[in-house]
Design an enzyme around this catalytic site. Structure first.
Site, PDB file in Angstrom:
ATOM      1  N   ASP A  43       0.854  -1.099   0.048  1.00  0.00           N
ATOM      2  CA  ASP A  43       0.070   0.036   0.113  1.00  0.00           C
ATOM      3  C   ASP A  43       1.026   1.288  -0.086  1.00  0.00           C
ATOM      4  OD1 ASP A  43      -2.185   1.689   0.432  1.00  0.00           O
ATOM      5  OD2 ASP A  43      -3.377   0.305   1.320  1.00  0.00           O
ATOM      6  N   HIS A  70       2.026   3.470  -3.384  1.00  0.00           N
ATOM      7  CA  HIS A  70       0.921   4.596  -3.597  1.00  0.00           C
ATOM      8  C   HIS A  70       1.666   5.791  -3.378  1.00  0.00           C
ATOM      9  CE1 HIS A  70      -2.193   1.931  -5.178  1.00  0.00           C
ATOM     10  NE2 HIS A  70      -2.451   1.192  -4.020  1.00  0.00           N
ATOM     11  N   SER A  95     -10.944   1.094   2.448  1.00  0.00           N
ATOM     12  CA  SER A  95      -9.798   1.456   1.227  1.00  0.00           C
ATOM     13  C   SER A  95     -10.094   3.345   1.227  1.00  0.00           C
ATOM     14  CB  SER A  95     -10.122   1.032  -0.058  1.00  0.00           C
ATOM     15  OG  SER A  95     -10.300  -0.511  -0.154  1.00  0.00           O
ATOM     16  N   HIS A 102      -8.003  -3.415   7.921  1.00  0.00           N
ATOM     17  CA  HIS A 102      -7.035  -2.648   7.233  1.00  0.00           C
ATOM     18  C   HIS A 102      -7.586  -1.104   7.075  1.00  0.00           C
ATOM     19  CE1 HIS A 102      -4.325  -1.848   3.762  1.00  0.00           C
ATOM     20  NE2 HIS A 102      -5.257  -0.995   3.457  1.00  0.00           N
ATOM     21  N   HIS A 126      -7.356   3.301   6.890  1.00  0.00           N
ATOM     22  CA  HIS A 126      -6.686   4.331   6.135  1.00  0.00           C
ATOM     23  C   HIS A 126      -6.768   5.647   7.244  1.00  0.00           C
ATOM     24  CE1 HIS A 126      -4.740   3.268   2.358  1.00  0.00           C
ATOM     25  NE2 HIS A 126      -5.645   2.140   2.460  1.00  0.00           N
ATOM     26  N   TYR A 151     -11.873   5.977  -2.806  1.00  0.00           N
ATOM     27  CA  TYR A 151     -10.633   5.081  -2.781  1.00  0.00           C
ATOM     28  C   TYR A 151      -9.212   5.905  -2.583  1.00  0.00           C
ATOM     29  CZ  TYR A 151      -8.458   0.733  -4.474  1.00  0.00           C
ATOM     30  OH  TYR A 151      -7.461  -0.428  -4.507  1.00  0.00           O
TER      31      TYR A 151
END
Length: 337
Positions: free
Chosen positions: A14, A17, A167, A196, A198, A287
């Site tokens: 990840d 990115h 996400s 997961h 963010h 996203y």
């Protein structure tokens, strides 16, 4: 009963990115070796969009997945080498090659309502003897019961764990808790649950803690939060909180801090943080990997990045629709609603 947490680092997947998938195998090996010494359970490595993600649409990688995987496999002695595969991008043949190069765990990722397309890849990974997880992306776009039904599908295909994958960094603590509890209601006791997170709403650590409190045992995190958008759950504060709670894990907090500050932060070409653009990702439920694409379109067409992201969220775009970002920017620049 002591809570045990399986910590999987995603700096080298990840986190790609955040640096436009551009990193040398030497630096990959440095990061992997530091993570291994720090005691993480698993290290995920691939292009940000998984095996074979390097493309004009997603962003070309500076090196191949194989070069990066070889760098990690050659640098670790204890951590499990893991990768990500999105059916339709990565193939079974590429999974075989990853296994040959030392990958022993894989997360098979789909949009949160499309678990059915993961059947072949999950089954094949199990045949290889891999640790296999289902990865339901953009989990905020499905209600808890619907998401849990998709998780059950992945379990039926052979997944040994299934993740609530935020996400877009859009979920709150209550949202995470509801989804983890919904998973637990339908999954077998032996099937693990992962989170997961963010950081787009500054909730990554809080959401990861909420997930563990609700029954998750696998937590994704990254050095200095390296990841798409405002980043992933930063591993250093998460481990610090886990220590305060008395949770069992194998991580050395100081070693993680050193790796974050001495190796990862200097590699960035853009700060990984909550700012006006990344906060918009979370608020609009976009996203996280769309950030750099939207910023590029903003610079090219003279449109506020936030306006692009809000429209992306309004349209409900998902991973794989990166090309629509340019279309949106062109429409906004022309004053077309």
């Amino acid at each position: 009963m002591t809570t045990t947490v399986y910590v999987q680092d995603v700096t080298l997947r990840d986190g790609m990115h955040a640096i436009r998938h551009r990193i040398s195998p030497r630096n990959v090996a440095r990061i992997a070796a530091a993570l291994d010494r720090a005691g993480v359970d698993a290290i995920e490595v691939a292009h940000g969009d998984g095996l074979a993600g390097s493309s004009l649409s997603y962003g070309p990688g500076s090196h191949t997945d194989w070069e990066w995987i070889d760098a990690v496999a050659g640098a670790v002695t204890n951590a499990t080498v893991t990768t990500l595969l999105l059916p339709g991008i990565g193939t079974v043949a590429q999974l075989d090659e990853a296994y040959r190069r030392g990958v022993r765990s894989v997360r098979v990722a789909t949009h949160c309502t499309e678990a059915d397309i993961a059947a072949q890849h999950i089954a094949h990974a199990r045949e290889l003897g891999m640790d296999v997880s289902g990865f339901l992306m953009m989990s905020h776009m499905a209600q808890p019961a619907d998401l849990a039904a998709q998780a059950k599908l992945m379990e039926s295909f052979g997944a040994q764990s299934v993740y609530v994958t935020d996400s877009g960094g859009r979920l709150t603590m209550h949202d995470v808790r509801d989804r983890v509890l919904a998973y637990r209601d339908v999954l077998a006791p032996s099937t693990q649950i992962g989170i997961h997170a963010h950081e787009n709403l500054s909730l990554a650590v809080a959401n990861s803690v909420a997930a563990v409190e609700a029954g998750a045992t696998r937590v994704d995190a990254s050095l200095a939060g390296q990841g798409a958008g405002a980043g992933n759950c930063p591993i250093e504060p998460f481990v610090a909180v886990a220590d305060l709670f008395g949770w069992k894990h194998g991580c050395d907090l100081f070693a993680l801090q050193d790796a974050a500050d001495d190796i990862v932060r200097p590699l960035r070409d853009r700060p990984v943080r909550v700012d006006r653009e990344t906060l918009t990702l979370g608020f609009a439920g976009v996203y996280s990997s769309f950030l750099r694409h939207a910023e590029d379109a903003s610079a090219r067409y003279g449109v506020d990045t936030r306006a692009i992201l809000v429209e992306v969220g309004r349209r409900g775009l998902i991973g794989g629709q990166e090309d629509m970002i340019v279309d949106i920017a062109l429409s906004l620049s022309a004053g077309v609603p």
